[in-house]
Structure formats: C-alpha cells, structure tokens
Design an enzyme around this catalytic site. Structure first.
Site, short mmCIF file in Angstrom:
data_model
loop_
_atom_site.label_atom_id
_atom_site.label_comp_id
_atom_site.label_asym_id
_atom_site.label_seq_id
_atom_site.Cartn_x
_atom_site.Cartn_y
_atom_site.Cartn_z
N LYS A 137 0.78 -1.20 -0.11
CA LYS A 137 0.06 0.00 0.13
C LYS A 137 0.91 1.29 0.21
O LYS A 137 0.66 2.14 -0.70
CB LYS A 137 -0.90 -0.04 1.23
CG LYS A 137 -1.84 -0.80 1.08
CD LYS A 137 -3.01 -0.67 2.65
CE LYS A 137 -2.26 -0.59 3.90
NZ LYS A 137 -1.86 -2.02 4.18
N ARG B 88 -8.85 0.75 9.72
CA ARG B 88 -8.46 -0.52 10.17
C ARG B 88 -9.51 -1.39 10.70
O ARG B 88 -9.30 -2.56 10.95
CB ARG B 88 -7.48 -0.13 11.32
CG ARG B 88 -6.02 0.06 10.68
CD ARG B 88 -5.56 -0.99 9.82
NE ARG B 88 -3.97 -1.22 10.24
CZ ARG B 88 -3.01 -0.49 9.65
NH1 ARG B 88 -3.01 0.49 9.17
NH2 ARG B 88 -1.63 -0.95 10.12
N ARG C 111 12.26 -1.20 10.62
CA ARG C 111 10.76 -0.76 11.59
C ARG C 111 10.73 -1.89 12.63
O ARG C 111 10.90 -3.16 12.45
CB ARG C 111 9.53 -1.01 10.41
CG ARG C 111 9.44 0.34 9.98
CD ARG C 111 8.16 0.18 9.16
NE ARG C 111 7.05 -0.23 9.62
CZ ARG C 111 5.94 -0.31 9.06
NH1 ARG C 111 5.57 0.41 7.85
NH2 ARG C 111 4.63 -0.69 9.56
N ARG D 181 11.22 -5.96 4.22
CA ARG D 181 11.41 -4.54 4.51
C ARG D 181 11.94 -4.19 5.83
O ARG D 181 12.49 -3.22 5.93
CB ARG D 181 9.77 -4.17 4.68
CG ARG D 181 9.52 -2.59 5.06
CD ARG D 181 8.12 -1.91 4.97
NE ARG D 181 7.13 -2.99 6.12
CZ ARG D 181 6.15 -2.83 6.11
NH1 ARG D 181 5.17 -2.02 5.01
NH2 ARG D 181 5.40 -3.22 6.86
P1 AMP Z 1 1.02 0.90 8.95
O1 AMP Z 1 2.00 1.87 8.54
O2 AMP Z 1 -0.23 1.22 8.40
O3 AMP Z 1 1.24 -0.72 8.56
O4 AMP Z 1 0.50 0.90 10.46
C1 AMP Z 1 1.64 0.74 11.64
C2 AMP Z 1 1.00 0.59 12.92
O5 AMP Z 1 0.51 1.65 13.25
C3 AMP Z 1 -0.26 -0.58 12.91
O6 AMP Z 1 0.14 -1.71 13.14
C4 AMP Z 1 -0.94 -0.01 14.13
O7 AMP Z 1 -0.29 -0.36 15.30
C5 AMP Z 1 -0.83 1.66 13.86
N1 AMP Z 1 -1.83 1.97 13.09
C6 AMP Z 1 -1.85 2.71 11.96
N2 AMP Z 1 -3.03 3.11 11.49
C7 AMP Z 1 -3.77 2.61 12.33
C8 AMP Z 1 -5.38 2.76 12.53
N3 AMP Z 1 -6.01 3.10 11.60
N4 AMP Z 1 -6.01 2.50 13.83
C9 AMP Z 1 -5.06 2.00 14.71
N5 AMP Z 1 -3.90 1.50 14.66
C10 AMP Z 1 -3.16 1.93 13.50
#
Ligand code: AMP
Length: 192
Positions: free
Chosen positions: A13, A88, A133, A127
């Site tokens: 994404k 989410r 990360r 990654r």
């Molecule tokens: P991502 O970069 O989208 O993979 O997000 C990394 C982490 O941030 C996720 O595993 C969640 O812990 C947190 N996170 C990101 N977006 C959300 C969301 N919309 N709701 C809750 N937690 C989020």
C-alpha cells in the site's frame, strides 16, 4: 480524487501510494506514518502509540481519528487524498464516512490490494532488513496479520456495500500493480 487503499500489512500500500502521489499530485495520508512521526517527536501520545504498534496491535480509535482529522483539515487535502492504513476496523470506517461527509470530501474509490499470507511474510522480512521498522519482527507480523483478518478485512465489505470497492491482485512487479490500480481509476499509465 479521494482514494482509500486497503490491503494486509506488506501488500505494498505504501509503495503504491507513493507512486500514485507522483501520478495524481494529491497527498498521501498514512496513519502509520503519522503515528511514527509522533513517536519520533517523543510526544507522550506518540510514545504510547509506539508501544502498542510495536506489538502489532491497533492504536485506540480515538487517538488515530484525532490525528487523522487534524491532517484532513490541512489545505492540500482539498485536491483529494490517498488514504493508507485507515480505516482499520468498521468503527473507523464509520467515523471516516462522517468526517468526510462533514468536509464534503466523500471517498470515490476503495482499492483492495490482494495478496496471500506467504508473500506477505517474505515482503515484510525484506522491509525489516531495508527499513528496520520495530514492528516488522516475525512475531509482530503474525500478530498484525491476525489483527488484519479479524478487524480490517470486514472494512472491504463496508465499501463493497457502497459500490466503491475494487480488488486488485497484489502479486508481480510494482509497476504492474500500479498499472492495475491506474486502470481502476481510469487513468492512463504513461512512461514517466
Ligand atoms: P502501517 O504503517 O499502516 O502498517 O501501521 C503501523 C502500525 O500503526 C499498525 O500496526 C498499528 O499499530 C498502527 N496504526 C496505523 N494505522 C492505524 C489505524 N488506522 N488504527 C489503529 N492503529 C493504526
């Protein structure tokens, strides 16, 4: 154009969103990136969120919604946006619908990047090596995939019911996946 990008962790994404930004000239809004920024700044909220994210769990809805609303009120969003990592869960999908209705910017397209779990584990391992990360360890990845299946997958139905969802196969080279997304958006893929 207002686009929601859906897909499991590691489906690409973020990568596709970056390419779409170049193509469409609209901002990429990633709630994961907003949370990581807050953590890097060392705010109390950011550090608390990091503890949760590092375990692969979802940060509480109200925290993420506040952050997202603030971002959505910035002037560049008038041109549209590519939303990545939000919603989410179903509650977030409903909140988003209300917020966007209030600002007169409803979602035009929800695109789900479809990819199987085995490919995800391989991509995330890559990654982890490249970006380091903290939430890319094997145990966390497994947890994130479980959270996705339980909480995030139903969001696809939410958009399908509104006639806004298109699924795109997430396998193959980045450029091919981009091409699939652009054709959903009815945009020609140039050579640039
Ligand atoms: P991502 O970069 O989208 O993979 O997000 C990394 C982490 O941030 C996720 O595993 C969640 O812990 C947190 N996170 C990101 N977006 C959300 C969301 N919309 N709701 C809750 N937690 C989020």
């Amino acid at each position: 154009m207002r686009i929601v990008l859906l897909g499991p962790p590691g489906s690409g994404k973020g990568t596709q969103a970056a390419r779409l930004v170049e193509k469409l000239g609209i901002p990429h809004i990633s709630t994961g990136a907003l949370l990581r920024e807050a953590a890097a700044q060392g705010t109390e909220l950011g550090l608390k969120a990091k503890e949760i994210s590092d375990k692969g769990e979802l940060v509480p809805d109200d925290v993420v919604l506040d952050m997202l609303e603030e971002r959505l009120h910035q002037p560049d969003v008038k041109a549209g946006f590519i939303l990545d990592g939000y919603p989410r869960n179903l509650a977030q999908a409903e909140s988003l619908e209300k917020v966007l209705e209030r600002i007169g910017q409803p979602v035009d397209e929800a695109i789900l990047i479809d990819i199987d779990a085995e490919q995800i584990v391989q991509r995330i391992a890559k990654r982890a090596r490249e970006e380091g990360r903290a939430d890319d360890t094997e145990e966390t990845v497994r947890n994130r995939l479980r959270v996705y299946a339980e909480q995030t997958a139903p969001v696809a139905d939410f958009y399908a019911q509104r006639g806004l969802l298109t699924r795109v196969m997430g396998d193959g080279p980045i450029e091919e996946i981009l091409q699939r997304i652009l054709s959903v958006l009815n945009i020609e893929h140039g050579n640039d």
